[in-house]
Design a protein around this motif. Structure first.
Motif, PDB file in Angstrom:
ATOM      1  N   PRO A 165     -32.575  27.217 -55.934  1.00  0.00           N
ATOM      2  CA  PRO A 165     -33.925  26.731 -56.256  1.00  0.00           C
ATOM      3  C   PRO A 165     -34.393  25.734 -55.204  1.00  0.00           C
ATOM      4  O   PRO A 165     -33.652  24.881 -54.748  1.00  0.00           O
ATOM      5  CB  PRO A 165     -33.735  26.050 -57.622  1.00  0.00           C
ATOM      6  CG  PRO A 165     -32.501  26.671 -58.192  1.00  0.00           C
ATOM      7  CD  PRO A 165     -31.628  26.997 -57.025  1.00  0.00           C
ATOM      8  N   GLY A 166     -35.659  25.888 -54.788  1.00  0.00           N
ATOM      9  CA  GLY A 166     -36.203  24.990 -53.783  1.00  0.00           C
ATOM     10  C   GLY A 166     -36.251  25.588 -52.403  1.00  0.00           C
ATOM     11  O   GLY A 166     -36.906  25.040 -51.510  1.00  0.00           O
ATOM     12  N   SER A 167     -35.568  26.733 -52.182  1.00  0.00           N
ATOM     13  CA  SER A 167     -35.612  27.364 -50.865  1.00  0.00           C
ATOM     14  C   SER A 167     -36.761  28.359 -50.742  1.00  0.00           C
ATOM     15  O   SER A 167     -36.970  28.919 -49.669  1.00  0.00           O
ATOM     16  CB  SER A 167     -34.280  28.062 -50.558  1.00  0.00           C
ATOM     17  OG  SER A 167     -34.057  29.139 -51.446  1.00  0.00           O
ATOM     18  N   VAL A 168     -37.493  28.584 -51.831  1.00  0.00           N
ATOM     19  CA  VAL A 168     -38.703  29.411 -51.787  1.00  0.00           C
ATOM     20  C   VAL A 168     -39.855  28.521 -51.336  1.00  0.00           C
ATOM     21  O   VAL A 168     -39.962  27.365 -51.773  1.00  0.00           O
ATOM     22  CB  VAL A 168     -38.992  30.035 -53.165  1.00  0.00           C
ATOM     23  CG1 VAL A 168     -40.291  30.827 -53.137  1.00  0.00           C
ATOM     24  CG2 VAL A 168     -37.830  30.915 -53.596  1.00  0.00           C
ATOM     25  N   PRO A 169     -40.753  29.000 -50.461  1.00  0.00           N
ATOM     26  CA  PRO A 169     -41.843  28.149 -49.960  1.00  0.00           C
ATOM     27  C   PRO A 169     -42.653  27.502 -51.069  1.00  0.00           C
ATOM     28  O   PRO A 169     -43.028  28.153 -52.055  1.00  0.00           O
ATOM     29  CB  PRO A 169     -42.701  29.132 -49.140  1.00  0.00           C
ATOM     30  CG  PRO A 169     -41.745  30.181 -48.703  1.00  0.00           C
ATOM     31  CD  PRO A 169     -40.769  30.330 -49.826  1.00  0.00           C
ATOM     32  N   HIS A 170     -42.931  26.219 -50.917  1.00  0.00           N
ATOM     33  CA  HIS A 170     -43.752  25.482 -51.872  1.00  0.00           C
ATOM     34  C   HIS A 170     -44.404  24.321 -51.126  1.00  0.00           C
ATOM     35  O   HIS A 170     -43.943  23.887 -50.074  1.00  0.00           O
ATOM     36  CB  HIS A 170     -42.916  24.966 -53.044  1.00  0.00           C
ATOM     37  CG  HIS A 170     -41.772  24.090 -52.642  1.00  0.00           C
ATOM     38  ND1 HIS A 170     -40.556  24.594 -52.250  1.00  0.00           N
ATOM     39  CD2 HIS A 170     -41.650  22.731 -52.551  1.00  0.00           C
ATOM     40  CE1 HIS A 170     -39.739  23.596 -51.943  1.00  0.00           C
ATOM     41  NE2 HIS A 170     -40.373  22.454 -52.113  1.00  0.00           N
ATOM     42  N   MET A 171     -45.504  23.837 -51.689  1.00  0.00           N
ATOM     43  CA  MET A 171     -46.219  22.733 -51.050  1.00  0.00           C
ATOM     44  C   MET A 171     -45.640  21.403 -51.497  1.00  0.00           C
ATOM     45  O   MET A 171     -44.983  21.277 -52.513  1.00  0.00           O
ATOM     46  CB  MET A 171     -47.716  22.827 -51.378  1.00  0.00           C
ATOM     47  CG  MET A 171     -48.099  22.400 -52.787  1.00  0.00           C
ATOM     48  SD  MET A 171     -48.482  20.633 -52.890  1.00  0.00           S
ATOM     49  CE  MET A 171     -49.018  20.492 -54.607  1.00  0.00           C
ATOM     50  N   ARG A 172     -45.915  20.382 -50.674  1.00  0.00           N
ATOM     51  CA  ARG A 172     -45.481  19.030 -50.997  1.00  0.00           C
ATOM     52  C   ARG A 172     -46.536  18.043 -50.522  1.00  0.00           C
ATOM     53  O   ARG A 172     -47.169  18.260 -49.483  1.00  0.00           O
ATOM     54  CB  ARG A 172     -44.142  18.724 -50.312  1.00  0.00           C
ATOM     55  CG  ARG A 172     -43.566  17.363 -50.658  1.00  0.00           C
ATOM     56  CD  ARG A 172     -42.184  17.185 -50.102  1.00  0.00           C
ATOM     57  NE  ARG A 172     -41.643  15.856 -50.391  1.00  0.00           N
ATOM     58  CZ  ARG A 172     -40.443  15.439 -50.013  1.00  0.00           C
ATOM     59  NH1 ARG A 172     -39.645  16.256 -49.319  1.00  0.00           N
ATOM     60  NH2 ARG A 172     -40.022  14.226 -50.313  1.00  0.00           N
ATOM     61  N   VAL A 173     -46.738  16.970 -51.280  1.00  0.00           N
ATOM     62  CA  VAL A 173     -47.743  15.957 -50.945  1.00  0.00           C
ATOM     63  C   VAL A 173     -47.085  14.584 -50.995  1.00  0.00           C
ATOM     64  O   VAL A 173     -46.357  14.273 -51.941  1.00  0.00           O
ATOM     65  CB  VAL A 173     -48.949  16.013 -51.903  1.00  0.00           C
ATOM     66  CG1 VAL A 173     -49.927  14.878 -51.607  1.00  0.00           C
ATOM     67  CG2 VAL A 173     -49.660  17.350 -51.797  1.00  0.00           C
ATOM     68  N   VAL A 174     -47.336  13.756 -49.964  1.00  0.00           N
ATOM     69  CA  VAL A 174     -46.872  12.372 -49.951  1.00  0.00           C
ATOM     70  C   VAL A 174     -48.084  11.464 -49.832  1.00  0.00           C
ATOM     71  O   VAL A 174     -49.180  11.891 -49.465  1.00  0.00           O
ATOM     72  CB  VAL A 174     -45.885  12.123 -48.791  1.00  0.00           C
ATOM     73  CG1 VAL A 174     -44.602  12.919 -48.998  1.00  0.00           C
ATOM     74  CG2 VAL A 174     -46.503  12.458 -47.452  1.00  0.00           C
ATOM     75  N   GLY A 175     -47.866  10.190 -50.125  1.00  0.00           N
ATOM     76  CA  GLY A 175     -48.983   9.263 -50.223  1.00  0.00           C
ATOM     77  C   GLY A 175     -49.641   8.929 -48.895  1.00  0.00           C
ATOM     78  O   GLY A 175     -50.868   8.914 -48.784  1.00  0.00           O
ATOM     79  N   THR A 176     -48.824   8.645 -47.864  1.00  0.00           N
ATOM     80  CA  THR A 176     -49.375   8.214 -46.583  1.00  0.00           C
ATOM     81  C   THR A 176     -48.651   8.920 -45.442  1.00  0.00           C
ATOM     82  O   THR A 176     -47.590   9.528 -45.637  1.00  0.00           O
ATOM     83  CB  THR A 176     -49.215   6.697 -46.399  1.00  0.00           C
ATOM     84  OG1 THR A 176     -47.819   6.378 -46.314  1.00  0.00           O
ATOM     85  CG2 THR A 176     -49.850   5.936 -47.559  1.00  0.00           C
ATOM     86  N   SER A 177     -49.212   8.783 -44.250  1.00  0.00           N
ATOM     87  CA  SER A 177     -48.585   9.395 -43.084  1.00  0.00           C
ATOM     88  C   SER A 177     -47.256   8.737 -42.746  1.00  0.00           C
ATOM     89  O   SER A 177     -46.435   9.325 -42.046  1.00  0.00           O
ATOM     90  CB  SER A 177     -49.527   9.296 -41.878  1.00  0.00           C
ATOM     91  OG  SER A 177     -49.772   7.931 -41.543  1.00  0.00           O
ATOM     92  N   ALA A 178     -47.019   7.519 -43.247  1.00  0.00           N
ATOM     93  CA  ALA A 178     -45.741   6.850 -42.981  1.00  0.00           C
ATOM     94  C   ALA A 178     -44.574   7.580 -43.620  1.00  0.00           C
ATOM     95  O   ALA A 178     -43.420   7.370 -43.242  1.00  0.00           O
ATOM     96  CB  ALA A 178     -45.787   5.408 -43.482  1.00  0.00           C
ATOM     97  N   GLU A 179     -44.864   8.459 -44.582  1.00  0.00           N
ATOM     98  CA  GLU A 179     -43.802   9.167 -45.299  1.00  0.00           C
ATOM     99  C   GLU A 179     -43.559  10.574 -44.773  1.00  0.00           C
ATOM    100  O   GLU A 179     -42.653  11.261 -45.240  1.00  0.00           O
ATOM    101  CB  GLU A 179     -44.147   9.252 -46.786  1.00  0.00           C
ATOM    102  CG  GLU A 179     -44.411   7.914 -47.449  1.00  0.00           C
ATOM    103  CD  GLU A 179     -44.942   8.076 -48.864  1.00  0.00           C
ATOM    104  OE1 GLU A 179     -44.215   8.603 -49.719  1.00  0.00           O
ATOM    105  OE2 GLU A 179     -46.118   7.711 -49.109  1.00  0.00           O
TER     106      GLU A 179
END
Length: 792
Positions: free
Chosen positions: A245-259
């Protein structure tokens, strides 16, 4: 978002001038690290290295990004291109914005598809820095997702069938939404351009899916369209590097560019079935650390320096400085990006443990924190045994798999294989290939849960007619299998030979031997010669089996004993490998195999063998010495006359008394004389030396009995408080522990004489009177220190 875009386009003529200079022909426009597309993938890569990956890092350069955000995107892209663990992978880096007026392009391919070998990573390190330079004359401020994905898919699919089996992945970084409202490419009507762009994005995703290209979007900031990112991830190819699980393509969002640097590396690891080890951070000068586990076989240590002036030195878990290129202690090293903001050290077969990364920087370049991480993968070798080794059609076969790294480290800790799934596939002539599961759960046929031996069974189809091939597959976060096929032969319907190998599971020292037995049943009418051989030995191990061959008598069952001898220099630890019995007369058919379950330990020292006997003997001797000392001391105390008072009497009248002081009683005896000065009362005086030979002697035995030897005469017993004759006087002993008087015996006078002249210890001429050199005796009572001791 349009306000941000207008602000960017009005920053001044400096950016426009820089863009115009970049557009000029000649060397000025040619990025030194990306002057030409990378060569086609070399056919000969490391046979056991990590699987290659073709990937494109697509970076949003739209006007909505601040300069610091763009710099962080650039460093994140560099982390991926530098941290890739396979030197057969290929990487491309593409920036994107929009095309809104003549001379502009929605994409900026800063790094063509480049092989990530030593030279290629240096080219990628240089060309990726162009992402940080936006040119308003050549790229518009919008966000053209369709053009970006189209460019990436085209580059990844160039060459068509040349690399069909290599996964192709797009990693897309963005801080916003689709914005093509000012792009004439999407129609003349501004109001319909957005909907046309959305439709075009769907078409490009379908093209990516058909071409087998995965899309992994990573968004940051507060303007993200999450539904659009999800659609991009789900619209591309849905293949995965494993069943994890997790190796299938999925999107991810972080708060700022520092992350995004950390998040993008984690996304990258998920896409290529690798793992990320987070290290420490610090400002130079500092020592940073990151831990690589024993199961890792390939990895890269990435150092986000931000400033090319930061210099990095690498030390392995043994504290040794490792080279930036070349081989050292079984590992291979290759550094890249030393002159860029991101540096990486690729390591093949790394030494497991805590690695130290030392960072230094000149004054003025020490204000930013540096972070170290390790991306790694464990490509495991599988030792496979089949039971029976040559199965018959319709026969049930048990398969057992044990894993080890390329360094020969046998995996014995089940925690290192957490979440691992294992399976095997069987193929051969006469039947369709099929797969079956392997488990380490303690349920039959698996013998013991958690012993890191994965077991499964299959039944060989009745139609099997020839050679068999078995391939094991393992899947876990960061773990892949080498997929080496195991070959076997279909056995005859009626086995001519059956063999069973048993090897002792023992702990031995280098130079020791391991015993085993081979049971063979020969159903043939002729004898068979069998070879006993060693297979898949641990690298560096020197083993010898004896005998190497035996003869199975026709029509009989026979048991043979054999030994496996270890060389004197065999390394300590778990010994890998197998023992196999092979029919030498049937084309080398393997009849049976058995694992070498041997733990090699250091030989015991002399102290290890005899410490119990030595310490026990020493304890006994110590006890005996203590007992003897106590007995000697007790005997001396019992014989000591210190504190005993001698009283000289005449007809019941006390004439003189003398108390024996400490140190005057030697070996339980005290010598004294009776001095009779002219005109004075007789006195008792202690003597020693030669004068003591003819004096009166009082002695105490070890049993506590007092004996008196008057002037060299016979000894007589003395009792406390009872007078005893001493020449013409009487002597009474007081203040000493002496045996109590017996009732059956009254007071008695010594037989040594009672009259003057008859006692050899008194009278004229006895030689005991005062004279020159004689010791002065004590008279009267002594002070408290010389009186009788109650503890005597």
């Amino acid at each position: 978002m349009r306000e941000k875009k207008m602000h960017w386009t009005s920053k001044g003529s400096a950016l426009l001038l820089a863009g115009a200079l970049l557009a000029l022909p000649g060397p000025l426009t040619a990025p030194p690290a990306a002057a030409a597309p990378g060569p086609a993938r070399t056919a000969a890569g490391p046979a056991e290295g990590p699987d290659p990956l073709d990937f494109a890092v697509v970076v949003d350069q739209s006007a909505s990004l601040a300069e610091k955000d763009l710099a962080r995107e650039t460093e994140a892209a560099a982390l991926l291109s530098q941290g890739e663990i396979s030197d057969r992978s290929r990487a491309a880096v593409i920036g994107f914005g929009s095309s809104e007026k003549p001379g502009q392009s929605p994409v900026n391919e800063v790094c063509p598809l480049t092989v990530a070998d030593a030279a290629g990573r240096e080219r990628l390190s240089a060309c990726v820095q162009q992402l940080g330079r936006r040119d308003a004359a050549r790229m518009g401020p919008g966000t053209d997702f369709p053009a970006a994905i189209r460019q990436a898919v085209t580059r990844l699919t160039e060459g068509g069938a040349k690399t069909p089996a290599v996964p192709k992945v797009v990693f897309l970084l963005t801080d916003g939404k689709l914005d093509v409202a000012d792009s004439p490419e999407y129609g003349t009507d501004r109001d319909t351009r957005q909907s046309n762009g959305a439709r075009r994005l769907t078409e490009e995703l379908a093209r990516a899916k058909a071409a087998g290209v995965q899309i992994w979007p990573l968004g940051f900031g507060s303007e993200i369209d999450r539904s659009a990112l999800t659609a991009m991830a789900e619209g591309g190819h849905r293949g995965a590097c494993s069943d994890i699980p997790g190796s299938v393509p999925h999107m991810r969002v972080v708060g700022t560019s520092a992350e995004i640097d950390k998040a993008l590396q984690e996304t990258f690891a998920a896409a290529r079935c690798a793992r990320i080890a987070q290290g420490t951070v610090g400002k130079p000068p500092a020592d940073l650390t990151v831990t690589i586990p024993p199961i890792a076989t390939d990895g890269s240590l990435t150092v986000a320096k931000h400033d090319p002036k930061v210099r990095v030195t690498y030390y392995d878990p043994a504290g040794r400085k490792v080279p930036v290129r070349g081989e050292f202690d079984g590992s291979t090293f290759e550094v890249s990006g030393q002159d860029g903001p991101v540096e990486a050290l690729r390591v093949k077969d790394p030494l497991p443990g805590r690695w130290r990364v030392h960072i230094e920087a000149p004054e003025g370049h020490r204000d930013r924190e540096v972070a170290v991480r390790a991306i790694w993968q464990g490509r495991l070798r599988s030792d496979v045994t089949l039971d029976p080794a040559s199965p018959r059609a319709g026969e049930k076969v048990t398969v057992q798999v044990r894993m080890q790294t390329r360094r020969g480290v046998v995996i014995t800790d089940p925690r290192q294989l957490a979440d691992l799934t294992a399976s095997a596939e069987v193929a051969g002539a006469g039947f369709e290939p099929f797969a079956f599961k392997l488990a380490d759960d303690g349920r039959a046929p698996d013998a013991k849960a958690g012993d890191v031996r994965f077991t499964g069974t299959f039944t060989l189809p009745a139609g099997a007619t020839g050679d068999l091939e078995l391939v094991t597959r393992m899947a876990a976060p960061g773990i892949t299998s080498d997929r080496r096929p195991v070959h076997a032969q279909r056995g005859p319907d009626v086995p001519v030979l059956t063999a069973g190998l048993v090897v002792d599971r023992v702990t031995v020292n280098p130079g020791g031997t391991v015993r085993g037995t081979l049971d063979v049943t020969n159903n043939d009418s002729a004898p068979h010669t069998l070879r006993i051989a060693l297979q898949d030995q641990t690298p560096g191990a020197e083993l010898a089996v004896a005998p190497t061959s035996v003869t199975a008598t026709a029509g009989k069952s026979t048991r043979f004993s054999f030994t496996v001898t270890l060389a004197a220099g065999t390394a300590l630890g778990e010994l890998g490998g197998r023992v196999a019995v092979v029919d030498a007369g049937e084309g080398g058919t393997v009849l049976d195999t058995a694992f070498l379950d041997v733990l090699v330990v250091a030989p015991p020292t002399w102290w290890d063998r005899w410490w119990k006997a030595v310490t026990g003997g020493a304890a006994v001797l110590l006890v005996l010495a203590v007992v003897a000392g106590i007995r000697i001391a007790a005997g001396r105390r019992r014989r000591d006359l210190t504190g005993t008072t001698l009283e000289l009497r005449d007809d019941g009248r006390s004439l003189h008394s003398l108390t024996i002081r400490r140190g005057q009683s030697e070996n339980g005896t005290f010598a004294f004389t009776v001095d009779e000065p002219y005109g004075e009362a007789p006195m008792l005086r202690g003597v020693h030396g030669t004068a003591a030979s003819t004096a009166h002697v009082l002695r105490r035995t070890t049993s506590g009995e007092l004996l008196l030897r008057p002037g060299g005469g016979n000894q007589v017993p003395v009792r406390a408080g009872e007078p005893v004759g001493l020449g013409e006087h009487e002597l009474v002993v007081r203040g000493a522990r002496v045996p109590a008087p017996r009732r059956s015996r009254g007071p008695r006078r010594p037989g040594g004489g009672t009259g003057r002249g008859t006692d050899p210890g008194t009278g004229p001429g006895s030689g005991l009177g005062p004279g020159p050199g004689s010791a002065s005796g004590a008279t009267g009572a002594t002070d408290g220190s010389d009186t009788y001791d109650a503890n005597f």
